[in-house]
Design a protein around this motif. Sequence first.
Motif, short mmCIF file in Angstrom:
data_model
loop_
_atom_site.label_atom_id
_atom_site.label_comp_id
_atom_site.label_asym_id
_atom_site.label_seq_id
_atom_site.Cartn_x
_atom_site.Cartn_y
_atom_site.Cartn_z
N GLY A 1 -10.43 15.05 16.09
CA GLY A 1 -10.46 15.78 14.83
C GLY A 1 -9.12 16.22 14.30
O GLY A 1 -8.98 16.49 13.11
N ALA A 2 -8.12 16.31 15.17
CA ALA A 2 -6.81 16.85 14.78
C ALA A 2 -5.72 15.86 15.14
O ALA A 2 -5.98 14.71 15.50
N GLY A 3 -4.45 16.30 15.04
CA GLY A 3 -3.34 15.47 15.43
C GLY A 3 -3.31 14.14 14.72
O GLY A 3 -3.76 14.01 13.58
N ILE A 4 -2.79 13.14 15.42
CA ILE A 4 -2.66 11.82 14.81
C ILE A 4 -4.01 11.25 14.40
O ILE A 4 -4.13 10.58 13.36
N GLN A 5 -5.05 11.51 15.19
CA GLN A 5 -6.37 10.99 14.82
C GLN A 5 -6.87 11.62 13.51
O GLN A 5 -7.37 10.91 12.63
N GLY A 6 -6.75 12.94 13.40
CA GLY A 6 -7.17 13.59 12.16
C GLY A 6 -6.33 13.13 10.98
O GLY A 6 -6.83 12.94 9.86
N ASP A 7 -5.01 12.96 11.22
CA ASP A 7 -4.12 12.51 10.15
C ASP A 7 -4.49 11.11 9.66
O ASP A 7 -4.56 10.86 8.45
N PRO B 1 -1.45 16.17 24.17
CA PRO B 1 -2.24 17.31 24.63
C PRO B 1 -3.55 16.82 25.25
O PRO B 1 -4.19 15.90 24.74
N VAL B 2 -3.92 17.42 26.34
CA VAL B 2 -5.21 17.15 26.97
C VAL B 2 -6.17 18.21 26.42
O VAL B 2 -6.07 19.38 26.78
N GLN B 3 -7.07 17.79 25.54
CA GLN B 3 -7.88 18.78 24.85
C GLN B 3 -9.24 18.20 24.46
O GLN B 3 -9.45 16.99 24.43
N TYR C 1 0.85 -1.19 0.00
CA TYR C 1 0.00 0.00 0.00
C TYR C 1 0.88 1.25 0.00
O TYR C 1 2.00 1.23 0.53
N PRO C 2 0.42 2.36 -0.54
CA PRO C 2 1.14 3.62 -0.32
C PRO C 2 1.07 3.97 1.17
O PRO C 2 -0.02 4.03 1.75
N VAL C 3 2.22 4.16 1.78
CA VAL C 3 2.30 4.36 3.23
C VAL C 3 2.62 5.83 3.53
O VAL C 3 3.50 6.42 2.93
N VAL C 4 1.87 6.40 4.49
CA VAL C 4 2.15 7.75 4.98
C VAL C 4 2.39 7.66 6.48
O VAL C 4 1.55 7.15 7.22
N LEU C 5 3.55 8.14 6.91
CA LEU C 5 3.89 8.20 8.33
C LEU C 5 3.56 9.58 8.86
O LEU C 5 4.00 10.59 8.32
N THR C 6 2.77 9.63 9.93
CA THR C 6 2.50 10.90 10.60
C THR C 6 3.24 10.95 11.93
O THR C 6 3.18 10.02 12.74
N ILE C 7 3.98 12.04 12.12
CA ILE C 7 4.71 12.30 13.36
C ILE C 7 4.00 13.49 13.99
O ILE C 7 4.15 14.63 13.54
N ALA C 8 3.21 13.25 15.02
CA ALA C 8 2.31 14.31 15.49
C ALA C 8 1.84 14.04 16.91
O ALA C 8 2.14 13.01 17.51
N GLY C 9 1.08 14.98 17.45
CA GLY C 9 0.50 14.87 18.77
C GLY C 9 -0.84 14.17 18.76
O GLY C 9 -1.44 13.93 17.71
N PHE C 10 -1.32 13.89 19.95
CA PHE C 10 -2.58 13.17 20.16
C PHE C 10 -3.73 14.16 20.23
O PHE C 10 -3.56 15.30 20.64
N ASP C 11 -4.92 13.74 19.83
CA ASP C 11 -6.12 14.55 20.03
C ASP C 11 -7.25 13.64 20.47
O ASP C 11 -7.87 12.94 19.66
N GLY C 12 -7.54 13.67 21.77
CA GLY C 12 -8.60 12.83 22.31
C GLY C 12 -9.97 13.13 21.75
O GLY C 12 -10.85 12.28 21.77
N SER C 13 -10.16 14.35 21.23
CA SER C 13 -11.47 14.68 20.65
C SER C 13 -11.61 14.21 19.21
O SER C 13 -12.68 14.32 18.62
#
Length: 279
Positions: free
Chosen positions: A21-27, A46-48, A7-19
Amino acid sequence: MNTKYTYPVVLTIAGFDGSGGAGIQGDTNTINALGCYPTSVLTALPVQNTGGVKAIHSIPPEIVALQLQTILEDIRPDAIKIGMVHTQELVAVIAAILREYPDIPVVFDPVMVATSGHRLIESETITEIVDKLFPLATLITPNLDEAAVLTGSPITSVAEMHSAGAMIMQKGCPHLLLKGGHLPTTVLTSLLFDKQGVIATHTSEKIETNNMHGSGCTLSAAIASYLALGNNLSDAVSLAQQYVHRAISEGADVAIGKGNGPLNHFFEPQKRVKKEKPR
């Protein structure tokens, strides 16, 4: 059965988002929705929620380095997206490892200010980012708040975007996508720069909604995904802009949380792409 595909692979190096929408979850939502395979390295917790960031728990740099080395030795990405890197120590360990992979395109979203207006980065880290990560990035994607941090001046018009972009390009990045989404205009403008100046202008109609949480993360992850799928940089930026506009539009009337809600990443998910595995 002989393995013939990957598969085409994309690595995300990022922060967490418990909600979500953003960060690793959004990525990862974005990468999956565009038919690629996501891998990830967590840089911070981040606690957000949709209302903002309440605290940031840092991941030890040696653990970030170990995560990154462990993924790269096993699953080589076709593109890398970098998001939240909020300490000098993290910049150093990530840059040191990525220097060993100069052929992999890197999209760096220099996350400094959240959609809610919360500052997410330590001031002394900015110089380190410019010195060590900008030269490794194929493209950086600051919004106007982040561009103002990089230039030292607020940006209030498209004309000022041109000037700010020229200043940022002098800091060593090969390409810059300066996002104009924070301008109070009905038509939003983003400018793509290379060393010679502006090479593309992208415009879109502004969508009136509070659901913009993670829009910058989504755009940079989408650009990385389109690069992983084999597009050149200009086409990847254009396709990613279209994807984000649709994702905002399709999620504009949905209530998730009490603050800035997420985009609809899965408005039209693509089947995961299979490609010939190199011999």
